[in-house]
Structures are given as structure tokens and as C-alpha cells.
Design a protein around this motif. Structure first.
Motif, PDB file in Angstrom:
ATOM      1  N   LEU A  94     124.189  19.237 -63.254  1.00 16.06           N
ATOM      2  CA  LEU A  94     124.905  18.689 -64.400  1.00 16.06           C
ATOM      3  C   LEU A  94     123.892  18.489 -65.516  1.00 16.06           C
ATOM      4  CD1 LEU A  94     127.446  17.279 -65.660  1.00 16.06           C
ATOM      5  CD2 LEU A  94     126.572  15.169 -64.667  1.00 16.06           C
ATOM      6  N   LEU A  95     124.179  19.007 -66.702  1.00 14.63           N
ATOM      7  CA  LEU A  95     123.281  18.903 -67.851  1.00 14.63           C
ATOM      8  C   LEU A  95     123.963  18.129 -68.961  1.00 14.63           C
ATOM      9  CD1 LEU A  95     122.488  22.704 -67.913  1.00 14.63           C
ATOM     10  CD2 LEU A  95     120.984  20.935 -67.000  1.00 14.63           C
ATOM     11  N   TRP A  96     123.186  17.345 -69.693  1.00 20.83           N
ATOM     12  CA  TRP A  96     123.738  16.699 -70.869  1.00 20.83           C
ATOM     13  C   TRP A  96     122.676  16.618 -71.946  1.00 20.83           C
ATOM     14  CZ3 TRP A  96     123.084  14.090 -66.266  1.00 20.83           C
ATOM     15  CH2 TRP A  96     122.207  13.014 -66.244  1.00 20.83           C
ATOM     16  N   SER A  97     123.147  16.700 -73.202  1.00 22.54           N
ATOM     17  CA  SER A  97     122.262  16.589 -74.357  1.00 22.54           C
ATOM     18  C   SER A  97     123.059  16.026 -75.524  1.00 22.54           C
ATOM     19  CB  SER A  97     121.673  17.955 -74.726  1.00 22.54           C
ATOM     20  OG  SER A  97     122.698  18.855 -75.050  1.00 22.54           O
ATOM     21  N   CYS A  98     122.360  15.368 -76.431  1.00 20.74           N
ATOM     22  CA  CYS A  98     123.011  14.733 -77.571  1.00 20.74           C
ATOM     23  C   CYS A  98     123.353  15.788 -78.618  1.00 20.74           C
ATOM     24  CB  CYS A  98     122.090  13.663 -78.163  1.00 20.74           C
ATOM     25  SG  CYS A  98     122.861  12.760 -79.519  1.00 20.74           S
ATOM     26  N   LEU A  99     124.580  15.748 -79.106  1.00 25.44           N
ATOM     27  CA  LEU A  99     125.040  16.698 -80.127  1.00 25.44           C
ATOM     28  C   LEU A  99     124.439  16.409 -81.502  1.00 25.44           C
ATOM     29  CD1 LEU A  99     128.814  16.977 -79.183  1.00 25.44           C
ATOM     30  CD2 LEU A  99     127.021  18.675 -78.820  1.00 25.44           C
ATOM     31  N   ARG A 100     123.811  15.266 -81.669  1.00 28.87           N
ATOM     32  CA  ARG A 100     123.245  14.898 -82.968  1.00 28.87           C
ATOM     33  C   ARG A 100     121.793  15.363 -83.137  1.00 28.87           C
ATOM     34  NH1 ARG A 100     126.107   9.383 -82.248  1.00 28.87           N
ATOM     35  NH2 ARG A 100     128.032   9.790 -83.363  1.00 28.87           N
ATOM     36  N   ASP A 101     121.330  16.198 -82.231  1.00 33.38           N
ATOM     37  CA  ASP A 101     119.985  16.787 -82.292  1.00 33.38           C
ATOM     38  C   ASP A 101     118.868  15.751 -82.351  1.00 33.38           C
ATOM     39  OD1 ASP A 101     120.897  19.401 -82.174  1.00 33.38           O
ATOM     40  OD2 ASP A 101     121.185  19.495 -84.346  1.00 33.38           O
ATOM     41  N   CYS A 102     119.020  14.675 -81.597  1.00 30.49           N
ATOM     42  CA  CYS A 102     117.956  13.661 -81.554  1.00 30.49           C
ATOM     43  C   CYS A 102     116.955  13.966 -80.447  1.00 30.49           C
ATOM     44  CB  CYS A 102     118.543  12.267 -81.374  1.00 30.49           C
ATOM     45  SG  CYS A 102     119.223  11.983 -79.734  1.00 30.49           S
ATOM     46  N   GLY A 103     117.280  14.928 -79.590  1.00 32.36           N
ATOM     47  CA  GLY A 103     116.377  15.307 -78.514  1.00 32.36           C
ATOM     48  C   GLY A 103     116.680  14.656 -77.177  1.00 32.36           C
ATOM     49  N   ALA A 104     117.637  13.759 -77.115  1.00 33.42           N
ATOM     50  CA  ALA A 104     117.976  13.093 -75.849  1.00 33.42           C
ATOM     51  C   ALA A 104     118.715  14.075 -74.943  1.00 33.42           C
ATOM     52  CB  ALA A 104     118.832  11.870 -76.109  1.00 33.42           C
ATOM     53  N   SER A 105     118.228  14.270 -73.743  1.00 29.80           N
ATOM     54  CA  SER A 105     118.884  15.144 -72.770  1.00 29.80           C
ATOM     55  C   SER A 105     118.348  14.824 -71.377  1.00 29.80           C
ATOM     56  CB  SER A 105     118.639  16.608 -73.100  1.00 29.80           C
ATOM     57  OG  SER A 105     117.270  16.912 -72.983  1.00 29.80           O
ATOM     58  N   ASP A 106     119.094  15.256 -70.369  1.00 22.58           N
ATOM     59  CA  ASP A 106     118.656  15.047 -68.988  1.00 22.58           C
ATOM     60  C   ASP A 106     119.527  15.905 -68.082  1.00 22.58           C
ATOM     61  OD1 ASP A 106     117.157  14.074 -66.898  1.00 22.58           O
ATOM     62  OD2 ASP A 106     117.561  11.973 -67.328  1.00 22.58           O
ATOM     63  N   HIS A 107     119.344  15.773 -66.803  1.00 22.82           N
ATOM     64  CA  HIS A 107     120.115  16.539 -65.830  1.00 22.82           C
ATOM     65  C   HIS A 107     120.185  15.772 -64.516  1.00 22.82           C
ATOM     66  CE1 HIS A 107     115.966  17.477 -64.812  1.00 22.82           C
ATOM     67  NE2 HIS A 107     116.406  17.748 -63.586  1.00 22.82           N
TER      68      HIS A 107
END
Length: 90
Positions: free
Chosen positions: A24-37
Motif C-alpha cells: 500500500l502506497l500513499w503520498s500527499c497530493l500537495r507536493d510537500c514530500g510526505a509519503s510512505d508505504h
């Protein structure tokens, strides 16, 4: 990137969820760089969570509001829906 970071600090992240195989992947749509899996035992499980977490509940806001706390929102939505289905005079 700075604009996204500021918006996320003020409004919170707006995550997009997807999956690749068992991950499962997730990332912020506001391009702040926050993401994880996160890894799940099966690809079906990862897909199910991605689909569930990626839902946007904005369209149903106020449709099933609690009786007291959001009751004014429920009344406004009922009035708006009734008004939009009424035939125009003329």
C-alpha cells in the motif's frame, strides 16, 4: 514544494492511496514530500485498503449527519436538494 508544505501545515495532508502488488502506497497530493508505504500479506488486501482510504466523503457530507451536532447541515442539504428538484416556474 514550499507552498505545499505551508498548505499541509495549515490544512493537513491530502493523501492519495494506491497499491503495487502487496504494498500500500500513499503520498500527499500537495507536493510537500510526505509519503510512505505498508506491506500486506496479499495484493487483494493492499488493493482493498487503497480503495477504502482513497475515498472522498465530501459528496456525502451532511447526508447522514448526527441528529444534534450537524443537524443544521442536514436541514440545509435537504432544502438545497428539494430546491434543485423542483420544476422552474415560467
Amino acid at each position: 514544494m514550499v507552498g505545499g508544505m505551508l498548505r499541509c501545515r495549515l490544512l493537513g495532508h491530502r493523501f492519495h492511496f494506491s497499491h503495487e502488488g502487496c504494498t500500500l502506497l500513499w503520498s500527499c497530493l500537495r507536493d510537500c514530500g510526505a509519503s510512505d508505504h505498508k506491506r500486506y500479506p496479499t495484493a487483494e488486501e493492499a488493493e482493498r485498503y487503497a480503495r477504502a482510504f482513497d475515498r472522498r466523503d465530501i459528496d456525502s457530507l451532511g447526508r447522514h449527519a448526527p441528529l444534534f451536532g450537524l443537524y443544521p447541515l442536514r436541514l440545509w442539504r435537504a432544502w438545497r436538494d428539494r430546491r434543485s428538484t423542483r420544476p422552474l416556474a415560467g
